[in-house]
Scaffold this active site. Structure first.
Site, short mmCIF file in Angstrom:
data_model
loop_
_atom_site.label_atom_id
_atom_site.label_comp_id
_atom_site.label_asym_id
_atom_site.label_seq_id
_atom_site.Cartn_x
_atom_site.Cartn_y
_atom_site.Cartn_z
N HIS A 110 53.91 24.37 -7.08
CA HIS A 110 53.20 25.88 -6.90
C HIS A 110 52.72 25.44 -8.15
CE1 HIS A 110 51.73 30.12 -7.73
NE2 HIS A 110 51.47 29.68 -5.50
N ASP B 89 62.50 27.03 -6.76
CA ASP B 89 61.81 27.73 -6.71
C ASP B 89 61.32 27.72 -5.08
OD1 ASP B 89 59.06 29.19 -6.10
OD2 ASP B 89 57.90 28.05 -6.95
N GLN C 283 58.93 30.21 -1.68
CA GLN C 283 58.76 30.27 0.25
C GLN C 283 59.78 29.94 1.00
OE1 GLN C 283 55.79 30.78 1.88
NE2 GLN C 283 54.59 30.25 -0.32
N LYS D 31 56.58 38.53 -0.44
CA LYS D 31 56.99 37.26 0.65
C LYS D 31 58.24 37.00 1.23
CE LYS D 31 54.24 33.69 -2.14
NZ LYS D 31 53.23 33.85 -2.16
N CYS E 238 46.96 26.98 -5.04
CA CYS E 238 47.95 27.44 -6.73
C CYS E 238 48.91 25.66 -6.61
CB CYS E 238 48.77 28.35 -6.70
SG CYS E 238 48.16 30.13 -6.81
#
Lengths: 434, 142
Positions: free
Chosen positions: A139, A216, A219, A242, A381
């Site tokens: 991303h 990261d 998700q 999220k 993104c």
């Protein structure tokens, strides 16, 4: 890497259709009608999750009953709000497997967390000749800050190649991790292909040369695939919104020695030990990296979100979402002209990004929206990844545990309907011009 | 619901999407400019052939959704024969009216992409004529 949830040691609850219907009642928005009269089919949870009523109620409760700035007021409200915020920090630490709450820094989102490490650590510690290992699937939030840090420090960015089925080519890890590697930044799970990366294996290779590992987890955290102990991760970032929580709240986890190396990027209140005319000294962690007033009400909301997730069980959530993904792949791959970008379901989480040979992703998303099905279209993104795909945009459906098999079917039939409308119109036009 | 679906693929939009007007390049354009919608990747390049201040020919190249590409085609057809003065007065709403289909706010960006490219070209012509230093946009007057 094959997808398996982080085990809690307990037997996970099986989420069946009845249980999911019960869960859905906790999310008021799922019962809204869109375009006046269409039931909402929300398949955009990778962009932001919906919020259970308990989270919204917690935020309202905080504003109505004990809103007060934290770590300051010597009064009952200030104490209560501080307790709520710090208890959320502890819950989050437990949720990701951190050993202490001080390892959890509150930021404004994943993007801010990455930037804190990129500007406060990488840009300060790296030297010309040092290398940062990225990949083209990341991303922009786990991409652009490292470009900036490389530019500021003179370090070099390298990109681990991808396989033909959109995984990281770990067979080439040795070529790309060497004595010059200082940092490896990688997502836990791709926000486009859904690929779940083998973070422990990547981390082991990075640690073997003394490099730090940044994950990261924007998700992966929502799908129960994140535990900082798996791979002894140095830094990890994710966003509250999220993960059923409120917007404006992000988390940066770090190992104590890794966090100690971050220079404060923002100065101000709360982050200092002493301020004099000639200079200032910094407070201990986590305050040092939390300049200014924290999003304390959001923190309270996030605490409620973690409680809610744990009441269902992340292991159950991971398994159930994966069953939806399997269903979606099986059903969508039967639709002629539709291509899914990503590996087999065994190697991915509950995201399906696709293109149709005739219908642009944006038009497809629009045609689905007109049937009440909310998906996202665009480059999500990840422009470098779409460059590799050879398309400017994909249509992405993403699933959460509050989705149902029936909604997977609605997605598939809405896509079929969109194709039918396009082809019927196109045919009529062709006949007319004969 | 069927109406809502048919509405997007209105014959008018599909006509322009599948058989666009002046999709291609000009041999020797008076001016050209390209832009993209960073959110969805729609791209449009517009080339104009001017006779004085009149648009003699307008051609476009692009890739993207039906709305963005049909919009470029509709715009090219609309502006030929018009003067730069007339185009200066053209507003975003005029462009949306030309498209005929109702668009949500997010999709208006698609429908307005070609118009945005055109506006940049028109303003650049103004600056060119008044001999002011040009703005930092990618304009290539020939």
């Amino acid at each position: 890497m094959s997808v398996s949830p982080t085990s809690t040691g307990q037997q996970p609850e099986i989420l069946d259709v009845d249980r999911i219907q019960q869960v859905r009642r906790d999310f008021p928005i799922l019962h809204e009608l869109v375009h006046g009269d269409l039931p909402l089919v929300y398949l955009d949870s990778a962009a932001t999750s919906q919020k259970p009523k308990c989270v919204v109620d917690k935020i309202v409760e905080a504003y109505e009953k004990y809103n007060s700035n934290v770590h300051r007021g010597i009064h009952a409200l200030g104490d209560r709000m501080t307790t709520e915020m710090e208890s959320a920090r502890e819950k989050i630490a437990r949720f990701i497997g951190a050993s202490t709450a001080e390892q959890v820094i509150f930021t404004s989102g994943t993007t801010m967390s990455v930037n804190l490490v990129a500007h406060g650590w990488a840009a300060k510690h790296l030297r010309p000749g040092d290398e940062i290992l990225l990949n083209e699937m990341e991303h922009h939030a786990n991409f652009v800050p490292w470009q900036m840090a490389a530019q500021a420090s003179g370090a070099t960015l390298r990109f681990l190649p991808l396989t033909a089925d959109w995984q990281l080519d770990l067979s080439r890890l040795d070529e790309f991790i060497n004595s010059r590697t200082r940092l490896v930044a990688v997502a836990g799970m791709s926000n486009v292909t859904g690929t779940v990366h083998d973070v422990p294996r990547i981390a082991a290779a990075a640690h073997a040369v003394g490099a730090r590992v940044f994950v990261d987890a924007a998700q992966s955290s929502a799908h129960g695939l994140t535990n900082v102990q798996d791979g002894n991760i140095d830094f990890l970032a994710f966003s509250g919104h999220k993960l059923l929580g409120p917007t404006g709240l992000g988390i940066l986890y770090g190992k104590p020695e890794a966090l100690e190396e971050i220079q404060p990027v923002f100065g101000g209140g709360h982050m200092i030990r002493e301020v004099t005319k000639s200079g200032s000294t910094w407070a201990d962690l986590p305050a040092r990296l939390e300049a200014g007033t924290a999003a304390f009400v959001e923190c309270a909301g996030m605490g409620a979100a973690i409680d809610y997730l744990e009441s269902i069980g992340m292991e159950s959530i991971t398994r159930y979402e994966h069953s939806l993904l399997e269903l979606a792949h099986a059903r969508l791959s039967q639709i002629p002209g539709l291509t899914i970008f990503g590996p087999e379901v065994a190697h991915k989480g509950a995201i399906v990004s696709m293109v149709h040979e005739q219908i642009h992703a944006h038009d497809l998303a629009d045609l689905l929206d007109r049937q009440g099905v909310a998906i996202r279209a665009g480059h999500h993104c990840t422009m470098p990844l779409h460059e590799l795909f050879g398309v400017a945009a994909t249509a992405r459906a993403s699933f959460a545990f509050y989705n149902t098999p029936d909604e997977v079917e609605k997605l598939a039939s809405a896509i079929e309907k969109a194709i039918e409308v396009f082809q019927r119109r196109s045919l009529r036009r062709a006949n007319r011009s004969l | 619901m069927a109406d809502r679906l048919d509405e997007l693929y209105d014959d008018y939009i599909l006509d322009h999407f599948e058989s666009p007007y002046h999709c291609g390049k000009l041999e020797c354009p008076s001016c050209a400019h390209a832009d993209k919608n960073p959110l969805c990747g729609d791209q449009i390049r517009l080339e104009l052939k001017l006779d004085g201040s009149t648009i003699e020919e307008a051609w476009f190249q692009g890739r993207g959704c039906a709305i963005s590409q049909a919009g470029a085609s509709i715009l090219c057809e609309h502006i030929e024969g018009k003067t730069l003065e007339e185009l200066r007065d053209m507003q975003g709403q005029d462009m949306l009216d030309l498209l005929k289909v109702p668009l949500t706010a997010s999709r208006q960006k698609c429908g307005l992409l070609a118009f945005k490219v055109l506006k940049t070209l028109v303003y650049a012509q103004d600056e060119h004529e008044s001999d002011l230093p040009s703005r930092p946009v990618s304009i290539h007057p020939r």
